[in-house]
Design a protein around this motif. Structure first.
Motif, short mmCIF file in Angstrom:
data_model
loop_
_atom_site.label_atom_id
_atom_site.label_comp_id
_atom_site.label_asym_id
_atom_site.label_seq_id
_atom_site.Cartn_x
_atom_site.Cartn_y
_atom_site.Cartn_z
N VAL A 261 -9.29 9.25 -2.24
CA VAL A 261 -9.87 8.38 -3.27
C VAL A 261 -11.25 8.93 -3.60
N VAL A 262 -11.42 9.40 -4.82
CA VAL A 262 -12.66 10.08 -5.20
C VAL A 262 -13.59 9.19 -6.03
N GLY A 263 -13.14 8.00 -6.39
CA GLY A 263 -14.01 7.13 -7.17
C GLY A 263 -13.34 5.84 -7.57
N GLU A 264 -14.13 4.91 -8.08
CA GLU A 264 -13.64 3.64 -8.57
C GLU A 264 -14.33 3.30 -9.88
N ALA A 265 -13.67 2.49 -10.69
CA ALA A 265 -14.27 1.98 -11.92
C ALA A 265 -13.81 0.54 -12.09
N VAL B 74 -8.99 2.16 -10.91
CA VAL B 74 -9.63 1.40 -11.99
C VAL B 74 -9.08 -0.02 -11.99
N ASP B 75 -9.92 -0.98 -11.63
CA ASP B 75 -9.51 -2.39 -11.59
C ASP B 75 -10.76 -3.24 -11.60
N ASP B 76 -10.73 -4.35 -12.33
CA ASP B 76 -11.92 -5.19 -12.40
C ASP B 76 -12.09 -6.08 -11.19
N ASP B 77 -11.08 -6.15 -10.33
CA ASP B 77 -11.13 -6.99 -9.13
C ASP B 77 -11.58 -6.12 -7.94
N ALA B 78 -12.74 -6.44 -7.38
CA ALA B 78 -13.28 -5.64 -6.28
C ALA B 78 -12.38 -5.68 -5.05
N LEU B 79 -11.72 -6.82 -4.81
CA LEU B 79 -10.83 -6.92 -3.66
C LEU B 79 -9.61 -6.03 -3.84
#
Length: 238
Positions: free
Chosen positions: A50-54, A28-33
């Motif tokens: 890694v099963v997902g991102e937010a 979970v991080d607002d920075d895509a990089l």
């Protein structure tokens, strides 16, 4: 009945032994990089997945329901819902995942709130990749991710001048309800001791120390040993 002559029976099929399930991680991080970098770091070891991102804390509860992670790697600073509020929301779930917070030293007061909310620890964003991997493994195993040195330095720093009288009174009251041995283990945790160090210091086996730690968490109503350390600091015992 005897087997028929000349009939060859097939050997019994033994199902393959499944290996341990990989540790499932949600980033979970607002920075895509940053998300991409963490995905590369955590996607390499075979025991991590890694099963997902937010991209925001407001997406976390739904992402957890969908991805069912074991560990959430959580940024603090996000535009809509920050990682602190998201951590508190996750820990309120019936079966919450472990939370590992990403932070920097200029946000110590935020780290304190996250640890009180039940996060298993924190990482600095410049932490070497190998240490990030190890930290995720430790959190998944229910261990604090803070080294003894960092525990002593950081917790002492963030609690100086922040513990109000009601908080100190509550901490003292809770710790006064412990047995002498439980209290000794709690204080050792507050000093940043590992289980092995506590075992040596208090003449116990490591298994006995682990049992005491589990008992402390239950009796004090806490999620992890980091919260025990904070409680000890609040009470002014270390």
């Amino acid at each position: 009945m005897a087997a028929l002559a000349g009939v060859v029976t097939a050997p019994e099929q033994v199902p393959p032994v499944a290996g341990p399930r990989p540790i499932r991680v949600l980033i979970v991080d607002d920075d895509a990089l940053v998300r991409a970098g963490l995905s590369m770091i955590l996607g390499g070891p075979p025991d991590l997945e890694v099963v997902g991102e937010a991209a925001d804390g407001g997406e976390v509860v739904q992402a957890v329901a969908t991805c069912r992670p074991d560990v959430v790697l959580m940024d603090i600073r996000m535009p809509r819902v920050d990682g602190l509020a998201a951590t508190e929301a996750l820990r309120a779930l019936p079966r919450p995942p472990e939370v590992l917070v990403l932070t920097t030293f200029d946000a110590d007061e935020h780290v304190l709130r996250a640890l009180r909310a039940g996060a298993g620890g924190f990482l600095l964003k410049d932490t070497p990749p190998a240490e990030i991997v190890q930290a995720v493994r430790r959190v998944a195993a229910g261990e604090a991710t803070l080294s003894p040195t960092v525990t002593r330095t950081l917790i002492t720093h963030v609690t100086v001048g922040t513990a109000s009288d009601p908080r100190q009174e509550r901490a003292s009251r809770l710790l006064d309800g412990l047995t002498e041995r439980e209290r000794a283990v709690a204080i050792a945790i507050g000093q940043g001791r590992t289980n092995a160090e506590i075992a040596t210091e208090l003449f116990m086996s490591v298994a006995t120390v682990k049992a005491y730690v589990s008992r402390l968490l239950t009796r004090l109503g806490l999620n992890n040993r980091v919260q025990v350390a904070l409680l000890v600091h609040d009470a002014g015992l270390v």
